[in-house]
Design an enzyme around this catalytic site. Sequence first.
Site, PDB file in Angstrom:
ATOM      1  N   SER A 116       2.225  -2.538  -0.529  1.00  0.00           N
ATOM      2  CA  SER A 116       2.861  -1.609   0.179  1.00  0.00           C
ATOM      3  C   SER A 116       3.178  -0.425   0.958  1.00  0.00           C
ATOM      4  O   SER A 116       4.196  -0.312   1.142  1.00  0.00           O
ATOM      5  CB  SER A 116       3.712  -0.781  -1.513  1.00  0.00           C
ATOM      6  OG  SER A 116       2.389   0.181  -1.532  1.00  0.00           O
TER       7      SER A 116
ATOM      8  N   LYS B 227       2.097   6.160  -1.637  1.00  0.00           N
ATOM      9  CA  LYS B 227       3.122   5.694  -1.815  1.00  0.00           C
ATOM     10  C   LYS B 227       3.651   7.353  -0.277  1.00  0.00           C
ATOM     11  O   LYS B 227       3.003   8.136   0.160  1.00  0.00           O
ATOM     12  CB  LYS B 227       4.013   6.015  -2.175  1.00  0.00           C
ATOM     13  CG  LYS B 227       4.284   4.812  -3.476  1.00  0.00           C
ATOM     14  CD  LYS B 227       4.213   3.315  -3.186  1.00  0.00           C
ATOM     15  CE  LYS B 227       4.352   2.122  -4.327  1.00  0.00           C
ATOM     16  NZ  LYS B 227       3.989   1.339  -3.538  1.00  0.00           N
TER      17      LYS B 227
END
Length: 180
Positions: free
Chosen positions: A39, A76
């Site tokens: 990701s 993230k």
Amino acid sequence: MTKEKNELWEWTKALLIAVALAAIIRYFLFTPIVVDGYSMTPTLHNGDKMIVNKLGKPDRFDIIVFHAPEHKDYIKRVIGLPGDTVEYRDDILYINGEAYEEPYLEKSKQEIFDGPFTEDFTLEETPVGTKTVPEGEVFVMGDNRRSSKDSRHIGTISMDEIIGDTRIVFWPLQDIRMVK
């Protein structure tokens, strides 16, 4: 016999102090983490080992590690801070109505030919459901926008769930680097 006991006690104390210091450093200051998944590609790679800094609070565009709702730790990038409006239009990030460049996405955007790299959205269209990022929370996204489970899917992240920020990849050796 007394001298041997004394030396053993000194070694035992030194070992106990070393273990206590290591535990304090790991629990309160720094901890290692392994990137699991894709990701954050191309910024981070699956299997990269990083150091998480537990001091301070996250700032916009910092890469953070946090406890996700799935009882897993995610890595993230912070996009929205408390009180911010966040939206994407025509593959451009707008925070509080101002367009922001995201240089860490440029390479990936150039490789995409079948639509935008990041789909259009506003905070109200995500699980956040409000116009602004709530107080005490942040809006996060992965750098691999087409394959990232982030705030667009799980909502904002409470500051209490943030473990820390990370900037240093220390393994594999050939990839040691600071990330932006």
